[in-house]
Design a protein around this motif. Structure first.
Motif, short mmCIF file in Angstrom:
data_model
loop_
_atom_site.label_atom_id
_atom_site.label_comp_id
_atom_site.label_asym_id
_atom_site.label_seq_id
_atom_site.Cartn_x
_atom_site.Cartn_y
_atom_site.Cartn_z
N PHE A 137 1.18 25.58 -5.08
CA PHE A 137 -0.04 26.34 -5.33
C PHE A 137 -0.29 27.34 -4.22
CE2 PHE A 137 -1.57 24.09 -8.91
CZ PHE A 137 -2.65 24.81 -9.38
N TYR A 174 -4.54 18.80 2.00
CA TYR A 174 -3.50 19.80 2.22
C TYR A 174 -4.10 21.20 2.23
CZ TYR A 174 0.90 22.26 1.93
OH TYR A 174 1.96 23.09 2.20
N PHE A 205 2.08 28.47 -1.73
CA PHE A 205 3.13 29.38 -1.27
C PHE A 205 3.65 30.30 -2.37
CE2 PHE A 205 3.77 25.88 1.89
CZ PHE A 205 3.19 26.60 2.93
N ALA A 238 0.82 4.08 -2.90
CA ALA A 238 0.21 5.38 -2.63
C ALA A 238 1.21 6.51 -2.42
CB ALA A 238 -0.71 5.28 -1.40
N SER A 293 2.40 9.17 -5.51
CA SER A 293 1.44 10.20 -5.90
C SER A 293 1.17 11.15 -4.74
CB SER A 293 0.14 9.60 -6.44
OG SER A 293 -0.14 8.39 -5.84
N PHE A 294 1.16 10.61 -3.51
CA PHE A 294 0.97 11.46 -2.33
C PHE A 294 2.04 12.55 -2.28
CE2 PHE A 294 2.01 12.25 2.18
CZ PHE A 294 0.81 12.77 2.62
N ILE A 297 4.11 13.63 -4.71
CA ILE A 297 4.07 14.55 -5.85
C ILE A 297 3.00 15.62 -5.65
CG2 ILE A 297 3.48 14.72 -8.31
CD1 ILE A 297 4.78 11.94 -8.65
N ILE A 298 1.81 15.18 -5.23
CA ILE A 298 0.72 16.14 -5.06
C ILE A 298 1.01 17.08 -3.89
CG2 ILE A 298 -1.73 16.40 -4.53
CD1 ILE A 298 -1.17 15.54 -7.38
N LEU A 299 1.67 16.56 -2.86
CA LEU A 299 2.05 17.41 -1.73
C LEU A 299 2.92 18.58 -2.20
CD1 LEU A 299 1.18 16.96 1.15
CD2 LEU A 299 3.41 15.97 1.64
N PRO A 306 1.69 11.12 -12.37
CA PRO A 306 1.34 9.71 -12.18
C PRO A 306 0.46 9.56 -10.94
CG PRO A 306 3.61 10.13 -11.52
CD PRO A 306 3.11 11.39 -12.13
N THR A 325 -5.14 14.00 -1.35
CA THR A 325 -3.95 14.69 -0.86
C THR A 325 -4.09 16.20 -1.04
OG1 THR A 325 -2.68 12.78 -1.59
CG2 THR A 325 -1.44 14.72 -0.99
N PHE A 326 -4.54 16.60 -2.24
CA PHE A 326 -4.64 18.03 -2.54
C PHE A 326 -5.66 18.72 -1.64
CE2 PHE A 326 -5.22 21.92 -4.72
CZ PHE A 326 -4.16 22.10 -5.58
N ILE A 369 0.85 -1.20 0.00
CA ILE A 369 0.00 0.00 0.00
C ILE A 369 0.88 1.25 0.00
CG2 ILE A 369 -1.62 1.41 1.32
CD1 ILE A 369 -2.74 -1.15 2.49
N ILE A 377 -6.46 9.43 -4.99
CA ILE A 377 -5.37 9.76 -4.07
C ILE A 377 -4.94 11.20 -4.27
CG2 ILE A 377 -2.97 9.24 -3.46
CD1 ILE A 377 -3.85 6.66 -3.05
N ILE A 382 3.10 19.76 -5.31
CA ILE A 382 2.31 20.64 -6.17
C ILE A 382 1.36 21.50 -5.35
CG2 ILE A 382 0.53 20.68 -7.96
CD1 ILE A 382 1.89 18.29 -9.22
N ALA A 383 0.72 20.90 -4.36
CA ALA A 383 -0.23 21.65 -3.54
C ALA A 383 0.47 22.76 -2.77
CB ALA A 383 -0.96 20.71 -2.58
N SER A 384 1.70 22.48 -2.29
CA SER A 384 2.39 23.54 -1.55
C SER A 384 2.86 24.64 -2.49
CB SER A 384 3.55 22.96 -0.74
OG SER A 384 4.43 22.30 -1.59
#
Lengths: 166, 173
Positions: free
Chosen positions: A75, B68, A77, A61, A64-65, A67-69, B55, B64-65, A57, B60, A71-73
């Motif tokens: 967005f 956050y 900061f 998971a 991608s977790f 990578i998005i973390l 990817p 995550t987005f 798992i 997910i 990208i989200a930060s």
């Protein structure tokens, strides 16, 4: 995603046979949630018990977790996404998302709606969702019950039957 | 409490989201946009675009987005764990005790019904997002180009980059 999993587990590591792979895949797809994670759970469990399941798992998971973390930060900061170019890029990408969804509707529809009963379930579900704004959860449960009602004679699936599908 | 409602929202998405990322979008929209107002509808479309260019599964990525966005790192962890918890728990129980239950006739019948509803769910996501997204003729043009490319089986990454590039041409100046 599926060809990638097959390549890694079956062809490179030779952890599972073709038959086992199809069995695990069908099991993973029979459950809700994220297919890749579901597959990691059943394959990890089959190969190495509970620790195997949890490590798999994490492996499925975490990338991608993370990578998005990032990208989200970004967005939050920095303002590149709020710059005129960033805004224009996403304004252009949005209609393309709609296009991808329309194409996916067509492709899944062609595969899943091969006879009129499935077409009726799909049409009825769309009516309830789009026009009556019913909560998707109720419609999903309803569709599973409709399946039970309209396909009563379905035989228990065997490996042989799956092989013939290939 | 915020983390708690984040957990249960994504737990529901994980528990009833059959048929892959696109089919889960109406559930995600219902929880994240309609019920909790954590995102606007266009922000949700942006997340779909981002998750198609990176990817990993949409569910997910969205968890995550949104996590956050709503509650920083703890939120991201909570939402991501929540979305994979229901299926993981069920699958571990099933893998242990009922290895081949899913092959049983009635299970296959229910799955057949679910396969049909997946089409309706994806269509719903397409229509519902189209209404917010298509604001001008330029956007309709991009939709047309992207639709053509999608049916020619162009991969989503170059397709979205092309659309984003057209967006810069049309809207940045």
């Amino acid at each position: 995603m599926i060809p990638l999993i097959r390549e890694e587990l079956l062809l490179r590591k030779k952890w599972v046979s073709e038959e086992e792979f199809l069995d695990l895949l069908a099991l993973a797809q029979s459950f809700p949630g994220v297919m890749a994670v579901n597959f990691a759970v059943v394959a990890g469990y089959r190969l190495a018990g509970l620790p195997g399941a949890f490590l798999a798992i994490g492996g499925a998971a975490l990338p991608s977790f993370l990578i998005i973390l990032v990208i989200a930060s970004l967005f939050t900061f920095t303002s590149w996404a709020q710059s005129p170019w960033g805004k224009a890029f996403f304004r252009g990408a949005r209609p393309a998302v709609v296009a991808l969804l329309l194409a996916a509707t067509y492709q899944t529809g062609r595969g899943a709606l091969k006879e009129y009963k499935a077409g009726l379930i799909c049409g009825g579900a769309f009516f309830l969702l789009y026009f009556l704004h019913l909560h998707p959860i109720f419609v999903i449960i309803g569709a599973a019950l409709c399946g039970l009602a309209v396909y009563p004679g379905l035989k228990t699936k065997s490996f042989q039957a799956e092989d013939e599908d290939q | 409490m915020l983390l708690e409602s984040l957990f249960w929202a994504f737990f529901r998405i994980g528990a009833f989201g059959f048929g892959g990322g696109y089919a889960m979008l109406p559930l995600i929209e219902r929880e994240v946009v309609t019920n909790h107002h954590w995102l606007t509808k266009s922000e949700m479309v942006d997340i779909i675009a981002i998750s198609q260019m990176t990817p990993g599964p949409i569910a997910i990525n969205a968890a995550t987005f949104v996590g956050y966005r709503v509650a920083d790192f703890p939120g991201a962890v909570t939402a991501t764990l929540a979305v994979i918890t229901p299926a993981t728990v069920c699958l571990l129980v099933v893998a242990r005790f009922f290895g081949s239950l899913y092959r049983w006739g009635p299970c296959q019948a229910a799955l057949q019904g679910l396969r049909a509803v997946v089409v309706a769910l994806i269509a719903l996501a397409a229509f519902s997002l189209a209404l917010t997204v298509l604001e001008s003729p330029q956007e309709l043009l991009i939709l047309g180009v992207a639709l053509g490319a999608a049916f020619l089986r162009v991969h989503p990454v170059p397709l979205l980059l092309l659309a984003g590039f057209l967006g810069i041409l049309f809207f940045a100046f």
